[in-house]
Scaffold this active site. Sequence first.
Site, mmCIF file in Angstrom:
data_model
loop_
_atom_site.group_PDB
_atom_site.id
_atom_site.type_symbol
_atom_site.label_atom_id
_atom_site.label_comp_id
_atom_site.label_asym_id
_atom_site.label_seq_id
_atom_site.Cartn_x
_atom_site.Cartn_y
_atom_site.Cartn_z
ATOM 1 N N ASP A 189 -1.711 2.328 -6.214
ATOM 2 C CA ASP A 189 -2.402 1.117 -6.084
ATOM 3 C C ASP A 189 -3.398 0.874 -7.442
ATOM 4 O O ASP A 189 -3.557 0.034 -7.944
ATOM 5 C CB ASP A 189 -3.177 0.789 -4.823
ATOM 6 C CG ASP A 189 -2.375 0.039 -4.003
ATOM 7 O OD1 ASP A 189 -1.445 -0.674 -4.219
ATOM 8 O OD2 ASP A 189 -2.780 -0.204 -2.758
ATOM 9 N N ILE A 190 -4.384 2.214 -7.436
ATOM 10 C CA ILE A 190 -5.215 1.875 -8.484
ATOM 11 C C ILE A 190 -4.648 2.193 -9.696
ATOM 12 O O ILE A 190 -5.039 1.504 -10.807
ATOM 13 C CB ILE A 190 -6.157 3.159 -8.225
ATOM 14 C CG1 ILE A 190 -7.049 3.061 -6.851
ATOM 15 C CG2 ILE A 190 -7.216 3.558 -9.335
ATOM 16 C CD1 ILE A 190 -7.743 4.146 -6.232
#
Length: 417
Positions: A189-190
């Site tokens: 996600d990051i």
Amino acid sequence: MTAASADTGPRGALSHIRVLDLSRVLAGPWAAQTLGDLGADIIKVERPETGDDTRTWGPPYLKDAQGEPTPDAAYYLCTNRNKKSIAVDLSSAEGQQLVRDLALQCDVLIENFKVGSLQQYGLDYDTLHDIHPRLVYCSVTGFGQTGPYAQRAGYDFLIQGMGGLMSITGQPDGTPGAGPMKVGVALTDILTGLYASTSILAALQAREVTGRGQHIDLALLDVGVACLANQSMNYLHSGVAPQRMGNAHPNTVPYQDFPTADGHMILAMGNDGQFARFCKTAGRPEWAGDARFVTNAARVQNRVALIELMRALTVTRSTREWVALLESAGVPCGPINTLADVFEDPQVQARGMQIHMDHAARDDVALVASPIRLSDTPVQYRLAPPLLGKHTREVLGDLLALDEETLTTLFEKGVLA
């Protein structure tokens, strides 16, 4: 620790850019926060009453000035700084029109809805591109806009498994605690958020030349595969799938954790010179001349024998003693810190990685700083993560020139909150 100031100092690098953030949870909001830290005006559109999913992802929750928990989880705080929150009901025709009108006032739109679902609201790329061809439109999904999995929901944990990361993370088969393991944060996600912010900046730069915006199609699975780096190359050029190796490195030795008299430390030697310095400093100069260990290729081949010898040696001193000794000799090493240790670390403190901001719920909210350092247009911390709908009246009044009577009517009808 540093105190974050409000709107002071030089203008941000992106202070001329406005972003409409329709995303939730982590990847999209991380991209928007990065742009906001760089000065962009971020308008976060949320659902009335519930808002971003992560507002409820607790405990722990942000505590107010009296020490009582607020409705906002600490998770939400990590990725929603430098944003204005408006609460709009997208299921209503009036809400849809308001957001379309806002999109016309923006340079960038970020969304992470299921593929095709924004078309029913008239907020899909094709619709908005027709009326605002300069808009940079960034879609963040689990599997992308095309392919057999496009309609599937994608979550970081799934992607860490499907993208191969968990196949190389964890203890080796046959050892205690063996089995696939995810990374301790939602890493894909990051990373997707960072790729998104980079792609948006590229599209904005291209717009300066072409005069046109474009559609950015970012998939968590694509990012997960792309970020396997040397492990992917090892497979593509050997035909052998990498296996889980715990904290060891597949291509360089010694490069892993080692036991000490009071815990563990990391040794990360990237070349033969560093290994030779380790051997001399540790009192084992003969290892550096041993044919089994003299080159990295030899050490990789004889990994088991070398690591056994080193482990028997490293347990003779404390972590602090080893780090002090080896650092003085230029051997890369360090402790394995808890988060309590991290925020007490003098280097972390010197770099100002913990900040404090004034929040509507209390005067002093701790946040993690941006790692970006720009000399002329530094990151600014202008807005703490907002309460749900805190800026609805302000944004719609300023950008769409809605008068108080109109706004009150929309609030009463539940279109706004």
